[in-house]
Design an enzyme around this catalytic site. Structure first.
Site, PDB file in Angstrom:
ATOM      1  N   CYS A 170       0.814  -1.224   0.000  1.00  0.00           N
ATOM      2  CA  CYS A 170       0.000   0.000   0.000  1.00  0.00           C
ATOM      3  C   CYS A 170       0.844   1.271   0.000  1.00  0.00           C
ATOM      4  CB  CYS A 170      -0.953  -0.003   1.190  1.00  0.00           C
ATOM      5  SG  CYS A 170      -2.132  -1.368   1.175  1.00  0.00           S
ATOM      6  N   HIS A 184      -3.435   7.448   1.982  1.00  0.00           N
ATOM      7  CA  HIS A 184      -3.802   6.111   1.525  1.00  0.00           C
ATOM      8  C   HIS A 184      -5.221   5.831   2.014  1.00  0.00           C
ATOM      9  CE1 HIS A 184      -4.017   1.916   0.797  1.00  0.00           C
ATOM     10  NE2 HIS A 184      -3.796   1.540   2.035  1.00  0.00           N
ATOM     11  N   ASN A 207     -10.059   0.037  -0.408  1.00  0.00           N
ATOM     12  CA  ASN A 207      -8.603   0.084  -0.346  1.00  0.00           C
ATOM     13  C   ASN A 207      -8.045  -0.474  -1.647  1.00  0.00           C
ATOM     14  OD1 ASN A 207      -5.872  -0.304   0.154  1.00  0.00           O
ATOM     15  ND2 ASN A 207      -6.151  -1.115   2.206  1.00  0.00           N
TER      16      ASN A 207
END
Length: 323
Positions: A114, A250, A280
């Site tokens: 990520c 993020h 996500n």
């Protein structure tokens, strides 16, 4: 004069299929309310059968190039941040290069889960300030839907697919925090925390595997480390939270986003939030949010942006840039 890596164009791509929370009710013991209350996610996009990570990346790349008014031949390098490449090798970046019809330059992948897009930006920035490249296409692209264990309600509802891209161009600045472009970066990792977030497959197992996560521990580390890395990068640039126009975090969990903004003393009105629509998307989430924020009219030229992310490894980092 100081050479800076300046954002010349931005773009994104989302697969056509939209998956609302309600679709998970038949799969696992969950509900729309349960998912929203714990993550802020309402829907996400899933890639179609046969639609690969490099496909998504190429679409986002074309959008960013169009926004920059450039052609593939104008690009010196492509860096793709991804944990879900089409194949073990070659890199997704070389596949994007071919799909764009680009025969010049070079292309490679960066894998930091990520946090991958921040690490990719760091690579691109280094190439530009060293004179190795004048223009770099930096892409975050993922098809995390293909790593899900559909019986694990704690993870399968959280992730989605998508891609975002930036075109960075070398431009001269004055060497001050008023310059456009990347002003500072901060990168970190700590392999002791590998078991908090990982995929239990790969060449050593002969399987693709599924994503595994210790949610509470990842949450704790995220809140602590994201604010810290953002403050560190701002300090490197001689700036503070008060100077920030937009945080582009993020997009993992709305509670993490809110807690990080609070620690940075930045109101949520100055945070670009897309997690409700995309879930996500791992390395794609920051460039995707940048592109959406730009399209909404939130991010404008001259704005000071802080982007921060944490992912498996654990790996985390942040970038300060003036749009």
């Amino acid at each position: 004069m100081t050479l800076r890596a300046v954002v010349k164009g931005v773009g994104h791509y989302l697969p056509e299929r939209v998956v609302p929370n309600s679709e998970f009710v038949a799969l696992v013991d969950t509900s729309d309310e349960w998912i929203r209350s714990r993550s802020g996610i309402e829907r996400r996009h899933f890639a179609a059968e046969g639609e690969t990570t490099s496909d998504l990346a190429a679409h986002a790349a074309r959008a960013a190039l169009a926004d920059a008014g450039l052609e593939p031949a104008d690009i010196d390098a492509i860096v793709v941040a991804t944990s879900t490449p089409d194949l073990t090798f070659p890199s997704a970046a070389t596949m994007v290069q071919a799909k764009l019809g680009m025969t010049n330059g070079f292309a490679f992948d960066v894998q930091a889960v990520c946090a991958g897009f921040v690490f990719a930006l760091s690579n691109a920035n280094a190439m530009i300030v060293s004179g190795q490249a004048k223009r770099v296409l930096v892409i975050g692209a993922e098809t995390f839907s293909r790593l899900m264990d559909w019986s694990d309600r704690s993870t399968c509802v959280l992730f989605g697919d998508g891609a975002g891209a930036l075109v960075l161009e070398a431009q001269e600045g004055e060497g001050t925090a008023a310059d456009r472009g990347i002003l500072a970066l901060d990168l970190n990792s700590d392999g002791r925390y590998r078991d908090l977030l990982y995929v239990d497959g790969g060449p050593s197992t002969g399987t693709t595997g599924h994503l595994r996560m210790e949610g509470k521990e990842v949450f704790r580390h995220a809140v602590e480390k994201l604010a810290e890395t953002a403050h560190t990068a701002l300090a490197k640039a001689g700036l503070s939270g008060e100077d920030v126009d937009w945080i582009v975090p993020h997009q993992a969990n709305i509670r993490i986003i809110e807690a990080t903004a609070k620690r940075m003393h930045v109101p949520m009105e100055r945070v670009v939030v897309t997690v409700q629509d995309h879930g996500n998307t791992s390395a794609a989430s920051i460039p995707l949010a940048m592109s959406v924020g730009r399209a909404r009219g939130q991010i404008r030229e001259g704005d000071l942006i802080v982007a921060e992310a944490i992912g498996g490894g654990l790996a985390w980092g942040s970038v300060v840039l003036r749009w």
